[in-house]
Motif scaffolding. Structure first.
Motif, PDB file in Angstrom:
ATOM      1  N   LYS A 121       0.832  -1.203   0.000  1.00 44.45           N
ATOM      2  CA  LYS A 121       0.000   0.000   0.000  1.00 44.45           C
ATOM      3  C   LYS A 121       0.869   1.257   0.000  1.00 44.45           C
ATOM      4  CE  LYS A 121      -3.746   2.173   2.573  1.00 44.45           C
ATOM      5  NZ  LYS A 121      -4.599   2.097   3.750  1.00 44.45           N
ATOM      6  N   GLN A 172       3.974   1.469  -1.051  1.00 40.68           N
ATOM      7  CA  GLN A 172       4.670   1.524  -2.334  1.00 40.68           C
ATOM      8  C   GLN A 172       3.757   2.092  -3.414  1.00 40.68           C
ATOM      9  OE1 GLN A 172       7.849   0.867  -2.856  1.00 40.68           O
ATOM     10  NE2 GLN A 172       7.716   1.347  -5.014  1.00 40.68           N
ATOM     11  N   GLN A 173       2.502   1.690  -3.395  1.00 42.54           N
ATOM     12  CA  GLN A 173       1.549   2.186  -4.380  1.00 42.54           C
ATOM     13  C   GLN A 173       1.325   3.688  -4.202  1.00 42.54           C
ATOM     14  OE1 GLN A 173      -2.339   0.508  -3.966  1.00 42.54           O
ATOM     15  NE2 GLN A 173      -3.043   1.230  -5.953  1.00 42.54           N
ATOM     16  N   GLN A 174       1.172   4.147  -2.953  1.00 43.20           N
ATOM     17  CA  GLN A 174       0.987   5.573  -2.707  1.00 43.20           C
ATOM     18  C   GLN A 174       2.244   6.358  -3.083  1.00 43.20           C
ATOM     19  OE1 GLN A 174      -0.183   5.976   1.365  1.00 43.20           O
ATOM     20  NE2 GLN A 174      -2.304   5.396   0.968  1.00 43.20           N
ATOM     21  N   SER A 216       4.496   5.548  -5.356  1.00 40.35           N
ATOM     22  CA  SER A 216       4.695   5.564  -6.803  1.00 40.35           C
ATOM     23  C   SER A 216       3.749   6.545  -7.493  1.00 40.35           C
ATOM     24  CB  SER A 216       4.524   4.165  -7.385  1.00 40.35           C
ATOM     25  OG  SER A 216       3.178   3.741  -7.256  1.00 40.35           O
ATOM     26  N   GLN A 217       2.609   6.841  -6.893  1.00 36.92           N
ATOM     27  CA  GLN A 217       1.692   7.818  -7.472  1.00 36.92           C
ATOM     28  C   GLN A 217       2.320   9.203  -7.502  1.00 36.92           C
ATOM     29  OE1 GLN A 217      -1.897   7.680  -5.193  1.00 36.92           O
ATOM     30  NE2 GLN A 217      -2.685   5.876  -6.240  1.00 36.92           N
ATOM     31  N   TYR A 218       3.082   9.543  -6.486  1.00 32.51           N
ATOM     32  CA  TYR A 218       3.685  10.865  -6.395  1.00 32.51           C
ATOM     33  C   TYR A 218       5.037  10.941  -7.093  1.00 32.51           C
ATOM     34  CZ  TYR A 218       0.077  11.904  -3.021  1.00 32.51           C
ATOM     35  OH  TYR A 218      -1.130  12.111  -2.421  1.00 32.51           O
ATOM     36  N   GLN A 219       5.651   9.819  -7.386  1.00 32.91           N
ATOM     37  CA  GLN A 219       6.990   9.823  -7.951  1.00 32.91           C
ATOM     38  C   GLN A 219       7.026   9.518  -9.445  1.00 32.91           C
ATOM     39  OE1 GLN A 219       9.692  10.811  -6.363  1.00 32.91           O
ATOM     40  NE2 GLN A 219       8.426  11.236  -4.595  1.00 32.91           N
ATOM     41  N   GLU A 220       5.860   9.401 -10.077  1.00 33.74           N
ATOM     42  CA  GLU A 220       5.867   9.108 -11.509  1.00 33.74           C
ATOM     43  C   GLU A 220       6.423  10.303 -12.267  1.00 33.74           C
ATOM     44  OE1 GLU A 220       1.914   8.125 -12.640  1.00 33.74           O
ATOM     45  OE2 GLU A 220       1.963   6.188 -11.681  1.00 33.74           O
ATOM     46  N   LYS A 243       6.917  12.895 -15.152  1.00 34.21           N
ATOM     47  CA  LYS A 243       6.071  13.357 -16.238  1.00 34.21           C
ATOM     48  C   LYS A 243       6.881  13.299 -17.530  1.00 34.21           C
ATOM     49  CE  LYS A 243       3.478  16.366 -13.209  1.00 34.21           C
ATOM     50  NZ  LYS A 243       3.115  17.728 -12.859  1.00 34.21           N
TER      51      LYS A 243
END
Length: 89
Positions: free
Chosen positions: A45, A47-49, A51-55, A57
């Motif tokens: 959980k 890691q998923q949160q 990765s949302q902020y670290q993608e 652009k």
């Protein structure tokens, strides 16, 4: 009116003790497995949160972006007046 017999009281106490020790043994057997499962799920959980902020652009070559920092340096003048004081011994 019924009275509790000594045999019934002892049987009840024995059942309570057996259930207590049975739960204690089961906790020792399945506790680490349960803890490992919970920590694995919590890690997924987080890691998923994360990765949302670290993608990153995706930008095409030559694109220019300007990111401004918000400037909030306003002070509140309605706080009151400053009083200088000296300590007296």
């Amino acid at each position: 009116m019924q009275e509790a017999s000594l045999q019934g009281v002892l049987k009840t106490i024995l059942i309570i003790i057996l259930v207590y020790y049975g739960l204690k043994v089961l906790t020792r057997l399945f506790g680490p497995l349960l803890l490992r499962y919970v920590t694995k799920k919590a890690g997924e959980k987080f890691q998923q949160q994360f990765s949302q902020y670290q993608e990153p652009k995706q930008q095409t070559e030559g694109d220019v972006t300007i990111e401004k920092k918000s400037e909030k340096k306003s002070s509140n003048k309605d706080v009151g007046e400053y009083i200088d004081y000296e300590e007296i011994d």
